[in-house]
Scaffold this active site. Structure first.
Site, PDB file in Angstrom:
ATOM      1  N   GLY A  12      42.655 -30.368  50.457  1.00 28.82           N
ATOM      2  CA  GLY A  12      42.786 -30.084  51.891  1.00 28.82           C
ATOM      3  C   GLY A  12      41.566 -31.107  52.348  1.00 28.82           C
ATOM      4  N   ASP A  33      45.240 -26.386  43.848  1.00 28.61           N
ATOM      5  CA  ASP A  33      44.972 -25.722  44.962  1.00 28.61           C
ATOM      6  C   ASP A  33      46.484 -25.853  45.839  1.00 28.61           C
ATOM      7  OD1 ASP A  33      44.310 -28.302  47.727  1.00 28.61           O
ATOM      8  OD2 ASP A  33      45.683 -26.212  48.008  1.00 28.61           O
ATOM      9  N   SER A  36      49.735 -25.324  49.744  1.00 26.19           N
ATOM     10  CA  SER A  36      49.867 -23.760  51.787  1.00 26.19           C
ATOM     11  C   SER A  36      49.260 -24.409  52.497  1.00 26.19           C
ATOM     12  CB  SER A  36      49.073 -22.625  51.432  1.00 26.19           C
ATOM     13  OG  SER A  36      47.809 -22.554  51.085  1.00 26.19           O
ATOM     14  N   ASN A  37      48.219 -25.577  52.667  1.00 22.22           N
ATOM     15  CA  ASN A  37      48.000 -26.191  54.005  1.00 22.22           C
ATOM     16  C   ASN A  37      47.593 -27.713  54.047  1.00 22.22           C
ATOM     17  OD1 ASN A  37      48.018 -26.091  56.730  1.00 22.22           O
ATOM     18  ND2 ASN A  37      45.500 -25.609  56.150  1.00 22.22           N
ATOM     19  N   SER A 127      30.952 -21.577  57.265  1.00 23.50           N
ATOM     20  CA  SER A 127      31.319 -21.851  58.287  1.00 23.50           C
ATOM     21  C   SER A 127      30.365 -21.121  59.835  1.00 23.50           C
ATOM     22  CB  SER A 127      32.370 -20.958  58.851  1.00 23.50           C
ATOM     23  OG  SER A 127      32.942 -21.629  60.415  1.00 23.50           O
ATOM     24  N   TYR A 152      39.020 -14.136  60.468  1.00 25.50           N
ATOM     25  CA  TYR A 152      38.654 -15.178  59.338  1.00 25.50           C
ATOM     26  C   TYR A 152      37.262 -15.160  59.201  1.00 25.50           C
ATOM     27  CZ  TYR A 152      36.436 -20.375  59.240  1.00 25.50           C
ATOM     28  OH  TYR A 152      36.244 -20.910  58.827  1.00 25.50           O
ATOM     29  N   LYS A 156      34.009 -15.473  55.588  1.00 24.33           N
ATOM     30  CA  LYS A 156      32.868 -15.515  55.417  1.00 24.33           C
ATOM     31  C   LYS A 156      32.213 -15.163  55.190  1.00 24.33           C
ATOM     32  CE  LYS A 156      35.485 -19.550  55.750  1.00 24.33           C
ATOM     33  NZ  LYS A 156      35.899 -20.316  54.050  1.00 24.33           N
ATOM     34  N   LEU A 202      40.544 -29.036  67.974  1.00 29.44           N
ATOM     35  CA  LEU A 202      40.839 -29.793  69.036  1.00 29.44           C
ATOM     36  C   LEU A 202      40.934 -31.674  69.067  1.00 29.44           C
ATOM     37  CD1 LEU A 202      40.271 -30.203  72.118  1.00 29.44           C
ATOM     38  CD2 LEU A 202      37.951 -30.774  71.720  1.00 29.44           C
ATOM     39  N   ARG A 297      39.768 -19.627  75.733  1.00 29.21           N
ATOM     40  CA  ARG A 297      40.725 -19.025  74.557  1.00 29.21           C
ATOM     41  C   ARG A 297      39.916 -17.940  74.112  1.00 29.21           C
ATOM     42  NH1 ARG A 297      41.095 -23.071  69.481  1.00 29.21           N
ATOM     43  NH2 ARG A 297      39.400 -22.586  70.084  1.00 29.21           N
ATOM     44  N   PRO A 298      40.371 -16.582  73.844  1.00 23.47           N
ATOM     45  CA  PRO A 298      39.925 -15.530  73.890  1.00 23.47           C
ATOM     46  C   PRO A 298      39.697 -15.464  72.681  1.00 23.47           C
ATOM     47  CG  PRO A 298      42.522 -14.941  73.938  1.00 23.47           C
ATOM     48  CD  PRO A 298      42.180 -16.421  74.230  1.00 23.47           C
ATOM     49  N   GLY A 299      37.785 -15.424  71.887  1.00 26.60           N
ATOM     50  CA  GLY A 299      37.765 -15.514  70.772  1.00 26.60           C
ATOM     51  C   GLY A 299      36.878 -16.707  70.802  1.00 26.60           C
TER      52      GLY A 299
END
Ligand code: WQD
Length: 342
Positions: A12, A33, A36-37, A127, A152, A156, A202, A297-299
């Site tokens: 990743g 891994d 998946s991403n 995070s 998410y 954490k 971003l 953006r909400p959140g």
């Protein structure tokens, strides 16, 4: 005899940069891994940078049986860095069970096998999202964790608690690293942030807009209580972040920790607004970015940046790279991707 480090999610974004630092420091690295991403090609890119292809196993750490089989084949691990997790805030709101199952079960499987095999050293990828909108800025590790703004973020917080309680009841020692906003790419431009699909974050959205993959960047809100009205974050170069993981692994492997479980903020200590990131990007790339201001953006939190004193003093680590180096490295990586039509 080389120390062997397991890096879950090692293909990743942050994982691959950390594997490069570990190998360059002489560690033997095993990557698990589930792809998946990320893309399989990242393994070859790591080998191109370091000259050593890490051992790689492709399976899902949520699968307890496969995870146990893996650990039985590697009872001599000197340490584990656990990156493997889903991390898209918006997706976690739409599909919370996918996030709780993946992010929590994989951690539990790792900890159970560490206990079983008397393995000790775990570095956990946490995070700044655990802070929510802090009451005081810059935010220290002692700041109260607020109710998570997304499943998410909650995974954490729950993961940190699982580690804290397991450390008390076992011989496991651990370090949780609370990232602020990782951005940028390796100077080789061979590895970087590889968003599959529409980017949430971003900087990949900026670089994809600048090269025409996306028509326009939306700036989410300009009515925040900040100097230019756009939200403020502590952006940190992914190479600085990767080097902090090397320091954390060294601390555990050499038993230098001051406590069985330590938590560190990994940021630069500086806050930059969305518009400042755009201005930096336009300066270093020479590209005028097509963006428009839209609703919040909400959140999203309004502003957050790190107090990095504890990491600076205790780890002897301090972020070195500037915002311009972050945006330029991200742009160079995007141009490299475009060359290979990825
Ligand atoms: C940064 C700023 C947006 C996209 C999240 C997670 C964090 C970590 C990083 C996983 C915000 C604004 C963004 C866009 C915009 N995730 N923005 N237009 O939300 O601070 O952090 O990602 O490790 O845990 O919480 O990062 O890059 O999404 O947003 O204006 O198209 O850019 O509103 O102010 P964020 P981000």
């Amino acid at each position: 005899m080389k120390h062997k480090i397991l890096v879950t999610g090692g293909l990743g974004y942050i994982g691959s940069h950390t594997v490069v630092e570990l190998q360059s420091a002489g560690y033997e690295v095993i990557i698990v891994d589930d792809l998946s991403n990320t893309r399989m090609e990242v393994l070859g890119k790591i080998a191109q940078i370091t000259g050593t292809k890490p051992h790689f196993e492709n399976f899902d750490l949520v699968d307890s049986e496969l995870t146990q089989k893996f650990f039985d084949l590697h009872p001599d691990l000197s340490g584990i860095i656990h990156f493997a997790a889903f991390k898209a805030v918006g997706e976690s709101v739409e599909n919370p069970l996918k996030y709780y199952r993946n992010n929590i079960q994989s951690l539990i499987n790792i900890l159970e096998n560490m206990e079983r095999l008397k393995l000790s050293n775990l570095v956990f990828s946490s995070s700044c999202t655990v802070y929510g909108q802090p009451d005081e800025l810059p935010v220290t590790e002692q700041a109260p964790r607020k109710a998570a703004l997304s499943p998410y973020g909650n995974t954490k917080q729950i993961s940190e608690d699982i580690i804290r309680d397991t450390v008390v009841a076992s011989t496991i020692r651990s370090i949780s690293l609370r990232y602020f906003n990782p951005v940028g790419a390796h100077p080789s431009a061979l590895i970087g942030e590889l968003p599959l699909g529409v980017p949430n974050n971003l900087l990949p959205f900026i670089t994809q807009t600048a090269c025409g993959i996306r028509p326009q960047l939306r700036v989410f809100g300009s009515d925040y209580n900040t100097p230019d009205g756009t939200a403020v974050r502590d952006y940190i170069h992914v190479v600085d972040l990767a080097q902090a993981h090397l320091v954390a692994v060294n601390r555990l492997v050499n038993n230098l920790g001051k406590a069985p479980y330590e938590i560190f903020n990994l940021g630069t200590g500086n806050g930059n607004s969305v518009l400042e990131v755009i201005q930096s990007f336009e300066k270093v790339s020479g590209v005028k970015l097509n963006y428009t201001i839209t609703d919040r953006r909400p959140g999203d939190v309004e502003q957050v940046w790190a107090n990095t004193q504890f990491a600076n003093d205790e780890l002897g680590w301090k972020a070195q790279l500037s915002l311009d180096e972050m945006t330029l490295s991200a742009w160079k990586f995007q141009l490299e991707l475009n060359k290979n039509n990825q």
